[in-house]
Design a protein around this motif. Structure first.
Motif, mmCIF file in Angstrom:
data_model
loop_
_atom_site.group_PDB
_atom_site.id
_atom_site.type_symbol
_atom_site.label_atom_id
_atom_site.label_comp_id
_atom_site.label_asym_id
_atom_site.label_seq_id
_atom_site.Cartn_x
_atom_site.Cartn_y
_atom_site.Cartn_z
ATOM 1 N N UNK A 6 0.987 -1.250 0.104
ATOM 2 C CA UNK A 6 0.023 -0.117 0.063
ATOM 3 C C UNK A 6 0.973 1.111 -0.123
ATOM 4 N N UNK A 7 0.663 2.176 -0.919
ATOM 5 C CA UNK A 7 1.569 3.346 -1.048
ATOM 6 C C UNK A 7 1.051 4.467 -0.283
ATOM 7 N N UNK A 8 1.774 5.644 -0.249
ATOM 8 C CA UNK A 8 1.245 6.710 0.425
ATOM 9 C C UNK A 8 0.869 6.616 1.860
ATOM 10 N N UNK A 9 1.268 5.932 2.536
ATOM 11 C CA UNK A 9 0.713 5.765 3.851
ATOM 12 C C UNK A 9 1.207 6.605 5.122
ATOM 13 N N UNK A 10 2.018 7.877 4.591
ATOM 14 C CA UNK A 10 2.301 8.894 5.606
ATOM 15 C C UNK A 10 0.928 9.253 6.539
ATOM 16 N N UNK A 11 -0.174 9.661 5.914
ATOM 17 C CA UNK A 11 -1.049 10.134 6.661
ATOM 18 C C UNK A 11 -1.732 9.091 7.753
ATOM 19 N N UNK A 12 -1.420 8.008 7.829
ATOM 20 C CA UNK A 12 -1.736 7.142 8.902
ATOM 21 C C UNK A 12 -1.516 7.723 10.221
ATOM 22 N N UNK A 13 -0.525 8.486 10.404
ATOM 23 C CA UNK A 13 -0.002 9.030 11.688
ATOM 24 C C UNK A 13 -0.929 10.427 12.091
ATOM 25 N N UNK A 14 -1.880 10.573 10.907
ATOM 26 C CA UNK A 14 -2.956 11.664 11.338
ATOM 27 C C UNK A 14 -4.025 11.093 12.391
ATOM 28 N N UNK A 15 -4.246 9.968 12.272
ATOM 29 C CA UNK A 15 -5.288 9.394 13.210
ATOM 30 C C UNK A 15 -4.792 8.200 14.105
ATOM 31 N N UNK A 16 -3.826 7.568 13.668
ATOM 32 C CA UNK A 16 -3.429 6.171 14.296
ATOM 33 C C UNK A 16 -1.980 6.257 14.389
ATOM 34 N N UNK A 17 -1.146 7.074 15.323
ATOM 35 C CA UNK A 17 0.426 6.915 15.275
ATOM 36 C C UNK A 17 0.621 5.615 16.014
ATOM 37 N N UNK A 18 1.572 4.986 15.528
ATOM 38 C CA UNK A 18 1.974 3.563 16.083
ATOM 39 C C UNK A 18 1.101 2.381 15.495
ATOM 40 N N UNK A 19 0.503 2.578 14.484
ATOM 41 C CA UNK A 19 -0.445 1.554 13.940
ATOM 42 C C UNK A 19 0.215 0.218 13.722
ATOM 43 N N UNK A 20 1.498 0.632 12.790
ATOM 44 C CA UNK A 20 2.085 -0.711 12.351
ATOM 45 C C UNK A 20 2.722 -1.597 13.493
ATOM 46 N N UNK A 21 3.190 -0.957 14.491
ATOM 47 C CA UNK A 21 3.789 -1.602 15.456
ATOM 48 C C UNK A 21 2.624 -2.404 16.404
ATOM 49 N N UNK A 22 1.473 -1.683 16.524
ATOM 50 C CA UNK A 22 0.318 -2.269 17.303
ATOM 51 C C UNK A 22 -0.187 -3.528 16.542
ATOM 52 N N UNK A 23 -0.338 -3.493 15.183
ATOM 53 C CA UNK A 23 -0.938 -4.335 14.481
ATOM 54 C C UNK A 23 0.078 -5.581 14.354
ATOM 55 N N UNK A 24 1.304 -5.309 14.325
ATOM 56 C CA UNK A 24 2.274 -6.075 14.118
ATOM 57 C C UNK A 24 2.293 -7.050 15.420
ATOM 58 N N UNK A 25 2.166 -6.299 16.562
ATOM 59 C CA UNK A 25 2.011 -7.256 17.932
ATOM 60 C C UNK A 25 1.074 -8.049 18.137
ATOM 61 N N UNK A 26 -0.146 -7.715 17.357
ATOM 62 C CA UNK A 26 -1.265 -8.460 17.412
ATOM 63 C C UNK A 26 -1.442 -9.693 16.532
ATOM 64 N N UNK A 27 -0.445 -9.583 15.289
ATOM 65 C CA UNK A 27 -0.235 -10.994 14.535
ATOM 66 C C UNK A 27 -0.410 -10.567 13.195
ATOM 67 N N UNK A 28 -0.513 -9.335 12.760
ATOM 68 C CA UNK A 28 -0.662 -8.913 11.295
ATOM 69 C C UNK A 28 0.890 -8.840 10.818
#
Length: 441
Positions: A411-433
């Motif tokens: 998925x490209x252009x993901x910089x804006x994820x931090x506008x609503x969900x900082x830390x999404x990647x780390x949290x999702x990875x810790x849950x199993x994604x």
């Protein structure tokens, strides 16, 4: 120029206990109301995202003093008339909530102001707040008939109005009510449908007297806000990605802690349950005047349903994630009454349809919605590249699709994820994604 992309490997399950960040809508309002209050407020659970920090920084530019104390934001309120003229335009980044709510506050100030934002925010419709503010006596101008930046002239004498917006919108309602605090007389907003009531709840917590009935809310101008402490619950919109992911991924069992379940927001829970999701609310409680609960979600077989305007009203921000769930369901899901999705950070109907088709899902657009033919097998999605169009909710929704994909999803252009969900990647990875964030040069 560099950009962030998500690389997500196929398969996996979501398990364990997770707390997603604080509610974005409530965090915005907590900063605004604490700034306008008399006294010191403590805000715990504040969402430290780009959008909410844009609100905080805007008030900082107008003289607000704030700091941190034991993981809480401490706000020294300036009072209703204590803001100072900013030296430059207030840069609100990508935050539509900041711009629309602040326009109501700035309309009542004695000084001039300009509300600006990034390219995406500058494309979004602001005429919907400009029109009622002008009706109240505000002097406000937009670009190209109603786009940001917005120029607001200070010193206008505002008068209360009885207003019915063209669409049910918490941002329009909140803008008018906040301007109404500075107006002579009573301001009433009559809504054509249901929208979030965080503003009404929190104004009450800050001591403002409101009159509420089934489809309207009113307040008298000239009231003061009194400082109070706010404990922000976890954001249901952020939790929705994990709810969908756990539902569609076999062998998933996840508990989301302390999530806000306001009746005007919980449409995603009701829609997923109607599709067959296994969702349990545990320890329902009140938190900062808002209902909250722990949410347990286990994997389940879904079926397609009809989702109309009444359901969409209560789940407008969660629709991209719901579309991912629909693609995994048996049968067809038809969503109508969702035209508002076309004027979000991007045209979310068109962009989700584009992405779903790219991953092998049969879908078709209508003017106000989307029809999705589910693929309930072990792999509902092929792999491939997804264009997020710089929309955070598009990016996170397609990240969860990888749980049922046959090949990796990028998925490209993901910089804006931090506008609503900082830390999404780390949290999702810790849950199993199986997700990794990469910066592309």
């Amino acid at each position: 120029m560099s950009g962030k992309s998500f690389h997500v490997q196929p398969g996996g399950a979501l398990t364990g206990e997770v707390r997603v960040p604080g509610d974005k809508s409530i965090s915005h309002r907590a900063i605004m109301f604490a700034a306008l209050a008399r006294g010191t407020s403590r805000i715990s659970g504040f969402l430290e995202s780009a959008d909410c920090l844009a609100t905080l920084n805007a008030f900082g530019a107008m003289g607000l003093t704030h700091g941190m104390q034991q993981d809480a934001r401490v706000i020294e309120g300036l009072g209703m008339h204590g803001l100072h003229a900013p030296e430059a335009a207030l840069d609100l980044g990508n935050s539509g909530t900041s711009m629309r709510l602040l326009s109501g506050i700035m309309a009542g100030q004695a000084f001039d102001s300009v509300l600006a934002g990034d390219a995406s925010l500058s494309r979004r419709p602001m005429k919907r707040v400009i029109d009622p503010l002008r009706e109240m006596g505000a002097r406000i101008e937009g670009r190209d008939g109603g786009r940001a930046p917005l120029s607001i002239s200070g010193g206008a004498a505002l008068a209360g109005i009885d207003y019915t917006p063209p669409v049910a919108s918490a941002q329009i309602k909140s803008c008018v009510l906040l301007a109404g605090l500075y107006a002579n007389g009573t301001t009433r907003v009559r809504e054509p449908g249901v929208s979030r009531d965080h503003t009404e709840r929190m104004l009450g917590a800050f001591g403002v007297e409101l009159e509420r009935d089934r489809d309207s809310v009113a307040l008298r101008g000239g009231q003061w806000l009194t400082a109070t402490d706010v404990a922000v619950p976890a954001d249901l919109s952020s939790a929705a990605f994990f709810m969908v992911g756990a539902t569609i991924a076999p062998n998933s069992d996840i508990t989301l802690r302390g999530v806000g379940i306001n009746a005007t927001r919980r449409g995603v829970i009701d829609i997923l349950r109607a599709m067959g999701a296994d969702i349990t609310l545990i320890d329902e409680r009140d938190q900062a005047g808002e209902p909250a609960a722990d949410i347990r979600v286990r994997s389940a077989a879904l079926h397609g349903i009809e989702i109309g305007a009444a359901e969409v009203e209560l789940a407008i921000d969660e629709c991209p994630a719901i579309f991912i769930a629909a693609a995994c369901a048996r049968g067809t899901t038809r969503v109508t009454g969702a035209a508002e999705l076309r004027v979000k950070e991007c045209d979310r109907i068109a962009v989700m349809a584009e992405g779903l088709a790219r991953l092998g899902v049969e879908c078709s657009e209508v003017e106000d919605g989307l029809t999705i033919v589910g693929r309930p097998g072990a792999t509902s999605f092929s792999g491939g590249g997804i264009a997020s169009h710089e929309d955070h909710r598009i990016a996170m929704s397609f990240a969860m699709a990888a749980l049922r994909a046959a090949a990796p999803i990028v998925i490209d252009d993901c910089d804006y994820v931090d506008t609503s969900f900082p830390g999404f990647v780390d949290l999702a990875a810790s849950a199993g994604l199986a997700i990794e964030s990469r910066t592309d040069e």
